[in-house]
Scaffold this motif. Structure first.
Motif, mmCIF file in Angstrom:
data_model
loop_
_atom_site.group_PDB
_atom_site.id
_atom_site.type_symbol
_atom_site.label_atom_id
_atom_site.label_comp_id
_atom_site.label_asym_id
_atom_site.label_seq_id
_atom_site.Cartn_x
_atom_site.Cartn_y
_atom_site.Cartn_z
ATOM 1 N N GLU A 100 62.845 53.657 -12.982
ATOM 2 C CA GLU A 100 62.387 52.546 -13.825
ATOM 3 C C GLU A 100 61.393 53.032 -14.869
ATOM 4 N N THR A 101 60.485 53.919 -14.444
ATOM 5 C CA THR A 101 59.467 54.431 -15.358
ATOM 6 C C THR A 101 60.102 55.254 -16.469
ATOM 7 N N VAL A 102 61.072 56.102 -16.124
ATOM 8 C CA VAL A 102 61.763 56.918 -17.122
ATOM 9 C C VAL A 102 62.468 56.026 -18.139
ATOM 10 N N ASN B 100 57.870 41.084 -6.847
ATOM 11 C CA ASN B 100 58.824 42.121 -7.260
ATOM 12 C C ASN B 100 60.171 41.532 -7.665
ATOM 13 N N ALA B 101 60.506 40.384 -7.098
ATOM 14 C CA ALA B 101 61.808 39.764 -7.378
ATOM 15 C C ALA B 101 61.744 38.767 -8.524
ATOM 16 N N GLN B 102 60.550 38.549 -9.074
ATOM 17 C CA GLN B 102 60.379 37.565 -10.141
ATOM 18 C C GLN B 102 60.491 38.231 -11.508
ATOM 19 N N ALA B 103 61.115 37.554 -12.449
ATOM 20 C CA ALA B 103 61.286 38.094 -13.806
ATOM 21 C C ALA B 103 60.049 37.802 -14.649
ATOM 22 N N VAL B 104 58.900 38.289 -14.165
ATOM 23 C CA VAL B 104 57.633 37.997 -14.845
ATOM 24 C C VAL B 104 57.107 39.197 -15.625
ATOM 25 N N ASN C 71 59.965 44.480 -13.879
ATOM 26 C CA ASN C 71 60.761 43.694 -12.930
ATOM 27 C C ASN C 71 62.152 43.403 -13.486
ATOM 28 N N ARG C 72 62.224 43.108 -14.765
ATOM 29 C CA ARG C 72 63.518 42.813 -15.375
ATOM 30 C C ARG C 72 64.372 44.075 -15.470
ATOM 31 N N LEU C 73 63.743 45.205 -15.723
ATOM 32 C CA LEU C 73 64.493 46.459 -15.709
ATOM 33 C C LEU C 73 65.060 46.715 -14.313
#
Length: 226
Positions: free
Chosen positions: A39-41, A99-103, A107-109
């Motif tokens: 995710e970070t990359v 972690n499951a929320q699109a906030v 999280n969206r990635l």
């Protein structure tokens, strides 16, 4: 004025610093795993700030006048491997519901972009991202060794233009990036690097803006951060 992610990160680091003082231990083990690294990359790549750059196994942070070492021993272990181990050993754990929320962008990635990309490609892209980052950092380390042999800085710590002008474009970009990072310049984008390199040829300008209200200047065949 800060995002909730950055604020939460700063609060966590302050807590780590307090614990480090209380227990006289300057080292902290963090639970980032290979999925977090992927995710970070992807996050850094899409922001255009770091190329194929992820988290490091070891990093040092100055927090509340205390130097802390962060270690990430699980950085090459996938989330699925961790889940299997936890279930097999019957270890209780808690899941952060946020972690499951699109906030947040990350999280969206994690929950939207990466699953969609894996569906399109028909394969696991997380391991591919982690491998690509590892190879990129290995190449970067080799280039850094090459740059050290050029001795680009003068005794005052300024870049010597006649030397850097002779480098290939790739080495020039890396030299500028490392120099800005060394002088604690944040948000070093490709656009920032391009503007700084432009001072090598554009004699009509003697400085360019840097993030944080600072400047990159040219004076007497020297380049430096002001």
């Amino acid at each position: 004025g800060e995002s909730i992610e950055l604020t939460a990160r700063n609060v966590r680091h302050q807590f780590f610093a307090q614990c480090a003082s209380q227990y006289r231990c300057p080292r902290v083990l963090l639970a980032h795993h290979a999925d977090d690294q992927a995710e970070t990359v992807l996050f850094n790549l899409l922001r255009g700030t770091s190329g194929l750059k992820g988290m490091e196994f070891q990093s040092t942070h100055q927090i509340e006048h205390k130097k802390l070492q962060f270690f990430r021993p699980l950085l090459e272990t996938s989330r699925s491997e961790i889940n299997e181990f936890v279930l097999r050993q019957k270890i209780n754990y808690r899941e952060d519901k946020s972690n499951a929320q699109a906030v947040a962008t990350r999280n969206r990635l994690r929950n939207e972009a990466i699953p969609l990309l894996e569906k399109i490609m028909g394969r696991d892209i997380k391991s591919a991202l982690v491998r690509a980052e590892r190879l990129s950092q290995s190449r970067m380390a080799s280039l850094q060794e090459i740059l050290e042999d050029y001795h680009l800085e003068d005794p005052q710590g300024r870049l010597f233009m006649p030397k850097i002008s002779k480098l290939s474009p790739a080495l020039q970009q890396m030299a500028l990036h490392e120099y800005l990072k060394k002088h604690h310049v944040t948000k070093i984008s490709s656009e920032v690097i391009a503007r700084c390199l432009n001072l090598l040829e554009d004699t009509t300008q003697s400085k360019t803006n840097l993030p944080g209200g600072r400047y990159f200047r040219r004076k007497e065949k020297r380049l430096f951060v002001d």
